[in-house]
Motif scaffolding. Structure first.
Motif, PDB file in Angstrom:
ATOM      1  N   SER A 263      -3.335  11.807  -4.276  1.00 53.72           N
ATOM      2  CA  SER A 263      -4.358  10.664  -4.627  1.00 53.72           C
ATOM      3  C   SER A 263      -4.150   9.216  -4.515  1.00 53.72           C
ATOM      4  CB  SER A 263      -5.308  10.791  -6.107  1.00 53.72           C
ATOM      5  OG  SER A 263      -4.165  10.779  -6.865  1.00 53.72           O
ATOM      6  N   MET A 264      -2.492   8.892  -5.378  1.00 59.20           N
ATOM      7  CA  MET A 264      -2.137   7.389  -4.479  1.00 59.20           C
ATOM      8  C   MET A 264      -1.883   6.877  -3.997  1.00 59.20           C
ATOM      9  SD  MET A 264       0.389   8.311  -7.993  1.00 59.20           S
ATOM     10  CE  MET A 264       1.011   6.446  -7.995  1.00 59.20           C
TER      11      MET A 264
ATOM     12  N   VAL B  52       0.868  -0.900   0.082  1.00 59.78           N
ATOM     13  CA  VAL B  52       0.139   0.269   0.260  1.00 59.78           C
ATOM     14  C   VAL B  52       0.857   1.550   0.070  1.00 59.78           C
ATOM     15  CG1 VAL B  52      -1.764   1.400   1.347  1.00 59.78           C
ATOM     16  CG2 VAL B  52      -1.673  -0.838   0.748  1.00 59.78           C
TER      17      VAL B  52
ATOM     18  N   ASP C   5      -1.481  -1.750  -8.265  1.00 51.40           N
ATOM     19  CA  ASP C   5      -2.158  -1.516  -9.304  1.00 51.40           C
ATOM     20  C   ASP C   5      -2.107  -0.360 -10.654  1.00 51.40           C
ATOM     21  OD1 ASP C   5      -4.210  -2.805  -7.915  1.00 51.40           O
ATOM     22  OD2 ASP C   5      -4.937  -1.005  -7.095  1.00 51.40           O
ATOM     23  N   TYR C   6      -0.768  -0.111 -11.035  1.00 50.39           N
ATOM     24  CA  TYR C   6      -0.109   1.462 -11.277  1.00 50.39           C
ATOM     25  C   TYR C   6       0.504  -0.148 -12.733  1.00 50.39           C
ATOM     26  CZ  TYR C   6      -2.010   4.578  -8.754  1.00 50.39           C
ATOM     27  OH  TYR C   6      -2.643   5.317  -7.692  1.00 50.39           O
TER      28      TYR C   6
ATOM     29  N   TYR D  72      -0.553  10.940 -12.240  1.00 53.12           N
ATOM     30  CA  TYR D  72      -1.458  11.326 -11.424  1.00 53.12           C
ATOM     31  C   TYR D  72      -1.091  11.725 -10.238  1.00 53.12           C
ATOM     32  CZ  TYR D  72      -2.410   5.996 -13.397  1.00 53.12           C
ATOM     33  OH  TYR D  72      -2.391   5.466 -14.206  1.00 53.12           O
TER      34      TYR D  72
ATOM     35  N   ASN E  77      -3.104   3.767  -2.703  1.00 56.56           N
ATOM     36  CA  ASN E  77      -3.675   2.628  -2.970  1.00 56.56           C
ATOM     37  C   ASN E  77      -2.718   1.382  -3.032  1.00 56.56           C
ATOM     38  OD1 ASN E  77      -5.884   3.919  -4.316  1.00 56.56           O
ATOM     39  ND2 ASN E  77      -4.781   5.357  -5.471  1.00 56.56           N
ATOM     40  N   ASP E  78      -2.810   0.601  -3.447  1.00 55.16           N
ATOM     41  CA  ASP E  78      -2.560  -1.040  -3.741  1.00 55.16           C
ATOM     42  C   ASP E  78      -1.118  -0.223  -5.383  1.00 55.16           C
ATOM     43  OD1 ASP E  78      -1.083  -3.682  -4.714  1.00 55.16           O
ATOM     44  OD2 ASP E  78      -2.706  -4.275  -4.040  1.00 55.16           O
TER      45      ASP E  78
END
Length: 692
Positions: A431-432, A413, A439-440, A427, A435-436
């Protein structure tokens, strides 16, 4: 065809010297003629002269020790089947001495797959065998001594994956009956569950040749947890592969307990000294500085270890120095000291106020030294300012760098994303967060490898290096090389990781273009109307389809591995051998014509150009079939010769002249003009009657 390196005259001289040396027993047996060629080393090794080997080519077999005769028969059967082989046997020297000899031989077969010749070398291993037997005796002695000392000895066969001697050995250490331990997986069952995975990896490393000691916990039959140390020595085969592991198991429980007790004590002291936020200075009984903790070194600007407190003018004023000496003597004499104040000079030239206290160090009931502990409020604030400045500097670096920088937790994470994510991937870094990180990454094999590398980092603390495609906010993708560095917490386990990614999209595109270019070049070579052959170390490593057709071969396997010199016509091999050496020396040999012999026995006239590549140490040959041109030239010469003979036999006089001078006259013309020496060079005017 040409070759390089090994065919030079210098190499031939080296080979002759090798053949003539008494230190190397070389031989070659021709099955077609039933004759053997031997080097002087064979005479030295066997004690028989060259004439005796000439009379009896099977002399080497006749002197084999009777107990090893079957080995010799099996060895010859293997060679007759076309397989190279090695075997060891005893021989009876001409002088009666028994010697151990290792023979290595390789058969040579004709085009029908029949063995026509065998080449080999014999080595005297008598002394090596003697040392091996002595070592075996030493091993038995050492084993007896170790067993008397209560150590457990074991042997692991890497081929059969079996443990030998482990049952009796473990019975002494674990307390289990030996009959309950006679299983190959017995070590796994007695190893404590928390140590089984490290133990399995330890055994895997041993099987690859990594020799190291391992320490593991075991569960005894009575439920007691004890520590063992496993040591191993590797026995390798002839090719360096691991054949066996010889191991030793020692009960090190008491040593471990002592080490743990000592370690805990040292860690408590070290943690108190090294991690204390306040500066601590250790003094000996004479007032000399023994050590300074990091906080003290930072506060005073340097490490003053070894210096006496009476000579500390570098960081204390004279008044502060006198106060420090007085308080030290008081504490050394009475075992206690009240708190006192000191003023020191900081590295930046400013002064700091300290609240100090002396704490005596007792060893065996006597004061052996002193801890001086100080609290510096000024220094604390300065450290806060320095930390803020350091954070601002690193923030400035991360905000302006092109590389991606992220901090993730142990589950992947995102905890922090650098501003470069906005510039490179589009990005918003804020906002990142949460997040995992995976995922990117674009789905596929690269993402799976990245996940596996992260799991390895999490479990074992190994840094990870992966290449993967990242998805930009606009849907496009870029290639990145990522370096993941683990960050361990207080417990020693990986709690976070710092991930740095560099855009390598252009590099990946360049590599792809390079591969495409190489494929195009290979296609050109494959379709070339010229025969192209590559060889290295006198062995053909590549031939294109045109070359196969030229040689009458159906498959590259018929040519690969051949010595290109063997394809050259015997009359021209010396010439081609010289070109081989010149090609390596100068890097290039211009086009030259000479005949070669195809696999089906045809003689083909070829024009060959040779190019040497120093990087790969190989030679590329470009060959063109000039047989048709050669045949036309021969036909033309034959035609000219036929016409010349026809003119010479004509009864009419034939005279050829140029610029009114004779250049040829047949016998009839010479007879007509009575020119016994021939007419070549005569002026035509002198041959004509004056009236005409």
């Amino acid at each position: 065809m040409c070759s390089v390196g090994d065919g030079t005259r210098a190499d031939d001289a080296f080979a002759r010297e090798f053949w003539e040396s008494p230190d190397f027993a070389l031989w070659s047996f021709d099955k077609r003629t039933n004759r053997a060629a031997i080097s002087k080393g064979m005479v030295h090794l066997f004690g028989y002269g060259e004439e005796q080997f000439a009379r009896n080519p099977w002399l080497w077999r006749d002197v084999v020790h009777p107990d090893d005769a079957k080995l010799a028969e099996d060895f010859m059967a293997t060679l007759d089947s076309g397989i190279a082989s090695t075997f060891e046997r005893r021989i009876v020297h001409a002088g009666g001495e028994v010697k151990w000899v290792r023979t290595m031989a390789a058969p040579i077969m004709d085009e029908f797959g029949r063995v026509v010749k065998v080449n080999g070398i014999d080595l005297d291993i008598t002394e090596a065998r003697r040392r091996k037997e002595e070592e075996s005796e030493q091993e038995r002695t050492i084993r007896d001594l170790l067993e008397d000392a209560g150590a457990a000895i074991w042997t692991y066969d890497a081929g059969s994956r079996r443990l030998d001697g482990i049952a009796d050995a473990l019975a002494r250490v674990t307390g289990y009956p030996a009959e309950n331990l006679a299983r190959d997986d017995v070590l796994k069952t007695v190893i404590d569950p928390e140590d089984r995975i490290p133990f399995e990896r330890y055994i895997e490393r041993l099987c690859t040749g990594e020799v190291e000691a391992g320490e593991f916990r075991i569960s005894r039959a009575d439920g007691e947890i004890r520590w063992i140390q496993v040591k191993a020595a590797v026995s390798r085969g002839g090719r360096g592969d691991v054949r066996k592991l010889h191991g030793l198991i020692l009960d090190i429980t008491e040593r471990k307990r002592m080490e743990q007790t000592l370690h805990r004590s040292e860690q408590r002291y070290k943690s108190l000294f090294e991690r204390h936020s306040d500066p601590i200075v250790e003094l000996d009984r004479d007032g000399r500085i023994r050590a300074m903790n990091p906080a003290a070194v930072q506060a005073l600007g340097s490490d003053f270890s070894g210096q006496r407190i009476e000579k500390t003018a570098d960081f204390m004023s004279p008044d502060a120095e006198r106060m420090a000496v007085r308080q030290f003597r008081k504490a050394a004499r009475y075992g206690k000291s009240p708190q006192y104040e000191l003023t020191t000079l900081l590295p930046n030239g400013e002064f700091a106020d300290w609240q100090a206290k002396n704490v005596p160090i007792y060893v065996n009931g006597r004061i052996d030294g002193m801890f001086v502990i100080g609290t510096d409020n000024t220094g604390k604030k300065q450290a806060e300012r320095a930390l803020a400045a350091s954070e601002a500097m690193h923030r400035l670096i991360t905000e302006n760098m092109q590389d991606l920088v992220a901090i993730v937790d142990s589950d992947g994470v995102i905890l922090y994303a650098s501003p470069s994510f906005r510039m490179v991937l589009g990005y918003d870094p804020l906002s990142m967060i949460g997040n995992d990180c995976f995922d990117y990454l674009n789905p596929g094999e690269e993402k799976d490898k990245a996940v596996a590398a992260f799991v390895d980092l999490k479990i074992y603390g190994n840094s990870a290096h992966v290449r993967a495609r990242c998805r930009r906010s606009d849907g496009s993708e870029r290639f990145f090389d990522f370096v993941c560095t683990p960050v361990a917490g207080v417990s020693g386990r990986v709690e976070q990781a710092v991930v740095v990614g560099r855009d390598v999209t252009e590099e990946v595109r360049y590599e792809a273009a390079l591969l495409e270019s190489e494929a195009r070049y290979r296609k050109i070579v494959e379709l070339s109307p010229s025969a192209i052959v590559v060889y290295r170390n006198l062995q053909v490593t590549y031939i294109n389809p045109t070359g196969l057709r030229m040689l009458g071969a159906d498959s590259p396997l018929q040519v690969l591995g051949m010595n290109p010199l063997d394809l050259v016509h015997p009359d021209r091999r010396d010439y081609v051998q010289g070109r081989m050496g010149n090609t390596v020396k100068t890097g290039f040999s211009a086009a030259a014509e000479y005949p070669i012999v195809s696999l089906d026995g045809r003689t083909v006239d070829v024009e060959v150009t040779a190019i040497y590549d120093a990087a790969s140490e190989s030679v590329q040959l470009v060959c063109n079939d000039v047989s048709a041109r050669k045949e036309a030239e021969r036909a033309l010469l034959e035609s000219e010769e036929f016409n010349r003979r026809l003119v010479e036999l004509l009864p009419e006089a034939v005279l050829v002249h140029s610029d009114y001078h004779c250049i040829f006259g047949n016998p009839a013309a010479c007879s007509l003009f009575e020119a016994q020496e021939g007419l070549a060079g005569y002026p035509v005017a002198e041959l004509i009657h004056p009236e005409d």
